[in-house]
Design a protein around this motif. Structure first.
Motif: not given
Length: 272
Positions: A84, A86, A185, A190, A192, A194, A209, A211
């Motif tokens: 993960n 992120r 994903s 994410k 966001g 894009y 993309s 975020t």
């Protein structure tokens, strides 16, 4: 009948011996209860605990407890077992080091690479990501990433500037932007805002993309045996979000202008 004590002959049914006075009608000893499994069941004492009745409940509680433990252990890298990223790009340096200490890593061409399994790490070292059919099938769902600068060497106040990550899918199906978004994903990221395009053959795709916390540039390629996602995740420090916004908007405009000329199969953007 005869008295069992003195041997005197007595009338049948006598209660006492006329010679010695012994009582003759004592109740016989009760027959022993049958052993379990040998001709009869032994009744459970009133109020006893029958574990068989509660076994399904005990098993269910144990299963829930095990799932909770697994959730807490893998929480830093949640989702379907994938890194993960992120969470990683928003951690403090000491948290990043502690998290990476729990992960498998290998050296590939002098670079420390964190991998989903030791087997995949060895496969990467041997193939450098160029998989044959058997290797692609072995690598299905596996992922790897490395950080820049090396996350273990971060000092107080420093941040990761970017992370490079790959994931392997043992599939050669044609690409779509929906698939590309699902690949983003799968890495725990994410998309966001894009802009995405797929080439005319459906064998290559690109998405850029951003975020509020990071931006992503990701290539997706299909070869004879596998689909490989190759993502670069930039933090705010490593890749200014303003630049990412400009790149996404420029890419969206260019894709729309050039779609016919370049014969793109698909373009997708949510840039307003």
């Amino acid at each position: 009948m005869f008295c069992p004590h003195c041997g005197t002959q007595l009338p049948d049914g006598s209660a006492f011996c006329a010679n010695c006075g012994s009582q003759l009608n004592a109740a016989p000893n009760p027959a022993p209860a049958p052993m379990p499994g040998y001709g009869g069941a032994v009744a459970q004492p009133t109020g006893s605990f029958d574990i068989k009745k509660f076994l399904p409940i005990i098993i269910a509680v144990a299963a829930v407890a095990l799932l909770l433990i697994l959730f807490l252990v893998i929480r830093p890298f949640g989702g379907s077992g994938n890194a993960n990223l992120r969470k990683l790009v928003t951690m403090e340096p000491e948290e990043i080091a502690q998290t990476l200490d729990k992960m498998e890593s290998v050296k590939v061409d002098g670079q420390r690479v964190y991998v989903s399994s030791e087997e995949f790490g060895e496969l990467l070292k041997d193939t450098m990501g160029d998989f044959n059919k058997k290797e692609a099938e072995q690598a299905e769902g596996e992922w790897a990433f490395y950080t820049y600068p090396e996350a273990r060497d971060l000092e107080d106040g420093e941040e990761l500037t970017n992370i490079y990550a790959i994931k392997v899918y043992a599939s050669t199906d044609e690409l779509t932007c929906d698939k590309v978004l699902s690949y983003v994903s799968d890495l725990g990221l994410k998309a966001g805002t894009y802009a995405c395009y797929v080439d005319s053959e459906g064998e290559y795709a690109y998405i850029t993309s951003y975020t509020d916390d990071y931006s992503i540039n990701m290539d997706v390629r299909v070869d004879n045996h596998a689909t490989i996602t190759d993502a670069r995740i930039y933090t705010d420090e490593g890749y200014a979000l303003e630049d990412a916004i400009d790149e996404v908007e420029s890419a969206a405009d260019a894709l729309e202008d050039d779609m016919e000329a370049w014969d793109y199969r698909e373009i997708a953007t949510n840039v307003k």
